[in-house]
Design a protein around this motif. Structure first.
Motif, PDB file in Angstrom:
ATOM      1  N   GLY A   1      -0.486 -22.792   1.157  1.00 33.67           N
ATOM      2  CA  GLY A   1      -0.457 -21.463   0.552  1.00 33.67           C
ATOM      3  C   GLY A   1      -1.831 -20.835   0.486  1.00 33.67           C
ATOM      4  N   LEU A   2      -2.855 -21.640   0.177  1.00 32.97           N
ATOM      5  CA  LEU A   2      -4.224 -21.137   0.181  1.00 32.97           C
ATOM      6  C   LEU A   2      -4.632 -20.682   1.586  1.00 32.97           C
ATOM      7  N   GLY A   3      -4.271 -21.487   2.585  1.00 39.68           N
ATOM      8  CA  GLY A   3      -4.588 -21.101   3.958  1.00 39.68           C
ATOM      9  C   GLY A   3      -3.933 -19.800   4.352  1.00 39.68           C
ATOM     10  N   SER A   4      -2.646 -19.629   3.959  1.00 34.83           N
ATOM     11  CA  SER A   4      -1.927 -18.397   4.268  1.00 34.83           C
ATOM     12  C   SER A   4      -2.527 -17.203   3.523  1.00 34.83           C
ATOM     13  N   SER A   5      -2.830 -17.394   2.223  1.00 35.48           N
ATOM     14  CA  SER A   5      -3.408 -16.303   1.429  1.00 35.48           C
ATOM     15  C   SER A   5      -4.773 -15.897   1.966  1.00 35.48           C
ATOM     16  N   LEU A   6      -5.577 -16.900   2.347  1.00 39.00           N
ATOM     17  CA  LEU A   6      -6.909 -16.604   2.863  1.00 39.00           C
ATOM     18  C   LEU A   6      -6.828 -15.858   4.188  1.00 39.00           C
ATOM     19  N   LEU A   7      -5.882 -16.238   5.039  1.00 39.36           N
ATOM     20  CA  LEU A   7      -5.721 -15.570   6.326  1.00 39.36           C
ATOM     21  C   LEU A   7      -5.330 -14.109   6.131  1.00 39.36           C
ATOM     22  N   VAL A   8      -4.366 -13.860   5.226  1.00 44.59           N
ATOM     23  CA  VAL A   8      -3.938 -12.486   4.954  1.00 44.59           C
ATOM     24  C   VAL A   8      -5.071 -11.681   4.324  1.00 44.59           C
ATOM     25  N   ALA A   9      -5.733 -12.275   3.314  1.00 50.67           N
ATOM     26  CA  ALA A   9      -6.794 -11.559   2.611  1.00 50.67           C
ATOM     27  C   ALA A   9      -7.970 -11.256   3.534  1.00 50.67           C
ATOM     28  N   ALA A  10      -8.350 -12.222   4.374  1.00 50.29           N
ATOM     29  CA  ALA A  10      -9.471 -12.002   5.287  1.00 50.29           C
ATOM     30  C   ALA A  10      -9.147 -10.896   6.293  1.00 50.29           C
ATOM     31  N   GLY A  11      -7.927 -10.906   6.816  1.00 44.17           N
ATOM     32  CA  GLY A  11      -7.530  -9.845   7.734  1.00 44.17           C
ATOM     33  C   GLY A  11      -7.521  -8.485   7.060  1.00 44.17           C
ATOM     34  N   ALA A  12      -7.025  -8.442   5.814  1.00 42.77           N
ATOM     35  CA  ALA A  12      -6.971  -7.182   5.083  1.00 42.77           C
ATOM     36  C   ALA A  12      -8.360  -6.644   4.785  1.00 42.77           C
ATOM     37  N   VAL A  13      -9.264  -7.515   4.337  1.00 49.89           N
ATOM     38  CA  VAL A  13     -10.620  -7.077   3.995  1.00 49.89           C
ATOM     39  C   VAL A  13     -11.385  -6.679   5.259  1.00 49.89           C
ATOM     40  N   ALA A  14     -11.185  -7.409   6.354  1.00 50.83           N
ATOM     41  CA  ALA A  14     -11.855  -7.047   7.606  1.00 50.83           C
ATOM     42  C   ALA A  14     -11.422  -5.655   8.067  1.00 50.83           C
ATOM     43  N   ALA A  15     -10.111  -5.386   7.984  1.00 47.01           N
ATOM     44  CA  ALA A  15      -9.609  -4.080   8.418  1.00 47.01           C
ATOM     45  C   ALA A  15     -10.064  -2.971   7.476  1.00 47.01           C
ATOM     46  N   SER A  16      -9.879  -3.187   6.167  1.00 47.05           N
ATOM     47  CA  SER A  16     -10.252  -2.143   5.206  1.00 47.05           C
ATOM     48  C   SER A  16     -11.761  -1.935   5.181  1.00 47.05           C
ATOM     49  N   GLY A  17     -12.533  -3.025   5.319  1.00 44.50           N
ATOM     50  CA  GLY A  17     -13.980  -2.891   5.320  1.00 44.50           C
ATOM     51  C   GLY A  17     -14.483  -2.106   6.519  1.00 44.50           C
ATOM     52  N   THR A  18     -13.926  -2.406   7.687  1.00 49.41           N
ATOM     53  CA  THR A  18     -14.353  -1.691   8.896  1.00 49.41           C
ATOM     54  C   THR A  18     -14.040  -0.204   8.802  1.00 49.41           C
ATOM     55  N   VAL A  19     -12.787   0.108   8.464  1.00 52.92           N
ATOM     56  CA  VAL A  19     -12.377   1.515   8.377  1.00 52.92           C
ATOM     57  C   VAL A  19     -13.116   2.220   7.243  1.00 52.92           C
ATOM     58  N   GLY A  20     -13.190   1.584   6.079  1.00 60.31           N
ATOM     59  CA  GLY A  20     -13.815   2.225   4.932  1.00 60.31           C
ATOM     60  C   GLY A  20     -15.303   2.459   5.123  1.00 60.31           C
ATOM     61  N   VAL A  21     -16.023   1.481   5.671  1.00 62.35           N
ATOM     62  CA  VAL A  21     -17.459   1.640   5.879  1.00 62.35           C
ATOM     63  C   VAL A  21     -17.736   2.735   6.908  1.00 62.35           C
ATOM     64  N   VAL A  22     -16.961   2.756   7.979  1.00 62.67           N
ATOM     65  CA  VAL A  22     -17.156   3.806   8.995  1.00 62.67           C
ATOM     66  C   VAL A  22     -16.926   5.189   8.388  1.00 62.67           C
ATOM     67  N   LEU A  23     -15.833   5.349   7.631  1.00 67.20           N
ATOM     68  CA  LEU A  23     -15.553   6.647   7.009  1.00 67.20           C
ATOM     69  C   LEU A  23     -16.629   7.014   5.988  1.00 67.20           C
ATOM     70  N   GLY A  24     -17.072   6.018   5.207  1.00 67.56           N
ATOM     71  CA  GLY A  24     -18.112   6.292   4.224  1.00 67.56           C
ATOM     72  C   GLY A  24     -19.416   6.717   4.870  1.00 67.56           C
ATOM     73  N   ILE A  25     -19.780   6.090   5.980  1.00 62.93           N
ATOM     74  CA  ILE A  25     -21.005   6.444   6.686  1.00 62.93           C
ATOM     75  C   ILE A  25     -20.890   7.851   7.277  1.00 62.93           C
ATOM     76  N   VAL A  26     -19.746   8.139   7.889  1.00 70.08           N
ATOM     77  CA  VAL A  26     -19.544   9.461   8.488  1.00 70.08           C
ATOM     78  C   VAL A  26     -19.634  10.544   7.419  1.00 70.08           C
ATOM     79  N   GLY A  27     -18.941  10.318   6.284  1.00 65.11           N
ATOM     80  CA  GLY A  27     -18.960  11.318   5.235  1.00 65.11           C
ATOM     81  C   GLY A  27     -20.323  11.458   4.577  1.00 65.11           C
ATOM     82  N   GLY A  28     -20.985  10.333   4.292  1.00 63.76           N
ATOM     83  CA  GLY A  28     -22.256  10.394   3.584  1.00 63.76           C
ATOM     84  C   GLY A  28     -23.421  10.840   4.438  1.00 63.76           C
ATOM     85  N   TYR A  29     -23.424  10.473   5.708  1.00 60.33           N
ATOM     86  CA  TYR A  29     -24.583  10.759   6.556  1.00 60.33           C
ATOM     87  C   TYR A  29     -24.488  12.121   7.232  1.00 60.33           C
ATOM     88  N   PHE A  30     -23.286  12.475   7.680  1.00 62.34           N
ATOM     89  CA  PHE A  30     -23.142  13.734   8.406  1.00 62.34           C
ATOM     90  C   PHE A  30     -22.682  14.875   7.498  1.00 62.34           C
TER      91      PHE A  30
END
Length: 297
Positions: free
Chosen positions: A92-121
């Motif tokens: 269960g820990l392995g499954s939760s970690l896999l889901v959480a890591a995928g979710a954070v990787a996706a949200s982090g990539t999209v969120g950081v890119v949008l934050g940079i675009v909005g804040g810098y430009f």
């Protein structure tokens, strides 16, 4: 569980100074050291469960040994179907970690890119991103994840997607704040004044100075993503059986708490230690990257 994680304070850039390497700085920071040890311990168990290196098959049923207490052969006892609880907690820990890591990787990539675009430009892009971020923030995190998970087919990928959407606006704000601060610093203004292109300035002067705060938020979001995934499993919208799920194990343990109280100990302690360790690690990283403390807090 529905509360959103608190974003770390924006750390103002300072003049370069000689600093210890990240591992040495974490060792000197008590919160970071304890958090790293706890997180590493849970990661070892999670990887063992994900790789199948556990004493028993997590899905194997043996009714003859159902609801047995902890023993030398079953360290955390067995559940109502005779399945080994420790093996299921590790899986269960392995499954939760896999889901959480995928979710954070996706949200982090999209969120950081949008934050940079909005804040810098800035401009209309910043206003549109700000409106979308506020709309997502208007919904309680667990309720939004539950609404998304209920409309999608139940598998790890869709659960990760539902969790990822919840954390995109957090990363947008975490990235946008430092970018707004950094783009007004002397060295960024000077780079622009001498004719350096804005994208080149972004990659050479802005992004390297905001990596620390993003890394801190990754650790915090990872802990909350694990809790969100477990909450979805508890409510019946997480990773479907026969895969082991910490949320489902907690739900089953609740119904059998009178006759088998040990069933709650395994998944409950695993969640507590993992989330506690990640939060301590995030606090340690915050101190390490904060120029006002130099990692000594």
């Amino acid at each position: 569980m529905s509360a959103l994680p608190t974003q770390p304070e924006a750390m103002a850039p300072s003049a370069p100074a000689r600093r210890d390497s990240l591992p040495r700085a974490l060792v000197r920071n008590r919160s970071g050291l304890v958090g790293a040890v706890l997180t590493l311990l849970v990661l070892v168990v999670a990887v063992a469960g994900w790789a199948g290196a556990v004493p028993y098959d997590p899905a194997a049923q043996e009714v003859a040994v159902a609801l047995q207490g902890p023993s030398g052969s079953h360290w955390l006892g067995t559940d109502q179907f005779g399945r080994d609880v420790f093996s299921r907690v590790a899986a269960g820990l392995g499954s939760s970690l896999l889901v959480a890591a995928g979710a954070v990787a996706a949200s982090g990539t999209v969120g950081v890119v949008l934050g940079i675009v909005g804040g810098y430009f800035g401009g209309i892009a910043d206003r549109v991103i700000g409106v979308l971020t506020n709309v997502l923030f208007a919904f309680p995190s667990l309720l939004l994840a539950l609404a998304l998970a209920s409309t999608l087919s139940r598998n790890r990928a869709t659960v990760a997607l539902a969790v990822a959407v919840v954390y995109v606006p957090i990363f947008v704000r975490v990235a946008r704040g430092p970018v707004l601060t950094l783009r007004g610093t002397d060295y960024v203004v000077a780079a622009t004044a001498v004719g350096q292109r804005r994208l080149a300035t972004l990659f050479t002067h802005v992004l390297p100075n905001m990596g620390g705060i993003v890394l801190v938020q990754v650790t915090l979001s990872l802990s909350w993503a694990v809790l969100t995934e477990a909450s979805l499993g508890f409510l019946g919208f997480g990773t479907p059986p026969p895969a082991a799920s910490l949320g489902v194990m907690v739900y089953d343990a609740r119904t059998l708490s009178d006759v088998a109280p040990w069933l709650l100990a395994g998944p409950g302690v695993a969640l507590i230690v993992f989330v506690f360790g990640l939060n301590l690690l995030g606090a340690g990283l915050r101190d390490v990257f904060d120029p006002r403390t130099g990692g000594r807090r």
